[in-house]
Design an enzyme around this catalytic site. Sequence first.
Site, PDB file in Angstrom:
ATOM      1  N   ARG A 245      46.900  47.614  33.359  1.00  0.00           N
ATOM      2  CA  ARG A 245      46.305  46.321  33.678  1.00  0.00           C
ATOM      3  C   ARG A 245      47.145  45.679  34.780  1.00  0.00           C
ATOM      4  O   ARG A 245      48.377  45.832  34.812  1.00  0.00           O
ATOM      5  CB  ARG A 245      46.261  45.408  32.450  1.00  0.00           C
ATOM      6  CG  ARG A 245      45.186  45.775  31.433  1.00  0.00           C
ATOM      7  CD  ARG A 245      43.797  45.505  31.986  1.00  0.00           C
ATOM      8  NE  ARG A 245      42.738  45.709  31.002  1.00  0.00           N
ATOM      9  CZ  ARG A 245      42.086  46.856  30.829  1.00  0.00           C
ATOM     10  NH1 ARG A 245      42.438  47.919  31.568  1.00  0.00           N
ATOM     11  NH2 ARG A 245      41.116  46.943  29.944  1.00  0.00           N
ATOM     12  N   GLU A 274      41.879  40.044  39.653  1.00  0.00           N
ATOM     13  CA  GLU A 274      40.836  40.983  40.060  1.00  0.00           C
ATOM     14  C   GLU A 274      39.547  40.223  40.358  1.00  0.00           C
ATOM     15  O   GLU A 274      39.121  39.407  39.547  1.00  0.00           O
ATOM     16  CB  GLU A 274      40.570  42.018  38.948  1.00  0.00           C
ATOM     17  CG  GLU A 274      41.676  43.006  38.776  1.00  0.00           C
ATOM     18  CD  GLU A 274      41.317  44.158  37.825  1.00  0.00           C
ATOM     19  OE1 GLU A 274      40.184  44.155  37.281  1.00  0.00           O
ATOM     20  OE2 GLU A 274      42.161  45.032  37.626  1.00  0.00           O
ATOM     21  N   HIS A 293      39.342  49.076  40.170  1.00  0.00           N
ATOM     22  CA  HIS A 293      39.298  49.205  38.707  1.00  0.00           C
ATOM     23  C   HIS A 293      38.148  50.128  38.312  1.00  0.00           C
ATOM     24  O   HIS A 293      37.370  49.841  37.406  1.00  0.00           O
ATOM     25  CB  HIS A 293      39.159  47.843  38.017  1.00  0.00           C
ATOM     26  CG  HIS A 293      39.674  47.848  36.612  1.00  0.00           C
ATOM     27  ND1 HIS A 293      40.149  46.709  35.986  1.00  0.00           N
ATOM     28  CD2 HIS A 293      39.796  48.851  35.693  1.00  0.00           C
ATOM     29  CE1 HIS A 293      40.530  47.000  34.743  1.00  0.00           C
ATOM     30  NE2 HIS A 293      40.322  48.296  34.558  1.00  0.00           N
TER      31      HIS A 293
END
Length: 342
Positions: A245, A274, A293
Amino acid sequence: MAFRVGITRDFRAPDGSIGWGDIGLSALEQVPGVEWEFLPTETDGLDELPAEVVAAYDALLVLTPRVTAASLTGANRLRIVARFGVGYDNVDVAACTDAGVVVTITPDGVRRPVAVSALTLLLALTHRVRVKDQLVRTGRWEDKLDHLGVGVTGRTLGVVGWGNIGQEVSRVCSPLGMRRLAADPYADAAAAVRAGVELVDLDELLDHSDFVILTCALTQHTRGLIDAERLARMKPSAFLVNVARGPVVDQPALTRALAERRIAGAALDVFDPEPPSPDDALLALDNVLLAPHAIAWTDELALGNGRSAVQAILDVAAGRRPTYVVNPQAWAPPAPSEGAGR
């Protein structure tokens, strides 16, 4: 009464198809008494699922929308929130537990695809794939001697977080002839010995590793784990790969370390925040590989995650405890007269 399954609409592509391809939904159609549908169109683009929608379902299959305490207001029939993936930051687990709603994840679906994606990023870094691609595209063929790659044989790999994915990373890298280290205070020492992996503390791992792959969960203890001080422990020749993460890494500190060539390079599939801002200095660096991602998004991951989530839903519909439950204290099997097919 049918066991109703609602699927969040972000699984759909603009043309109405499932953007992920086959995610195993056909299994829901093979069980009498189970019905599924995408959530109503009014949930398109919503960050948080509204209570009036949630209340109509026994199960939710969720990709990105948040399931909050407000979402659960009046949701008396909801029994399970099945998260497509292993992260559950978008689900208020405590609220689900209070409401008697089981939350499940799909570690069996992500294990191999994410591990292979981490290796993909590592090898792309060490073989300098990005710059070599550009040499061909820009007519600089003869410059190839200036961009020698780095072999992995005999070097040291450090995996931070030796759980489901971390162990698989160590496993898929085992034929490559690297010394394999892992840092995880909760790791099974006997399992590490069997796997040929050395358990060490994080600082020792950073001191000795040529390649560092982050696979740990984001918790209060791992937020900012790789900060400026720990980046300074890495070798100038070392590479960092993050498939965990974004907030596990102090991103500004990493950007400075890369810009100043204090480490050789990095590959990131995750960011903080993000998506990153278009003017983020990280995006201008030539020694970092970036993915949105999604580096592990393959047909294998989609079907594996889908099958796992669907199985969890069918287990609950049949009164069975699912395998990958985040909040086991919320599990209470239905009375014999309840559930699909009864």
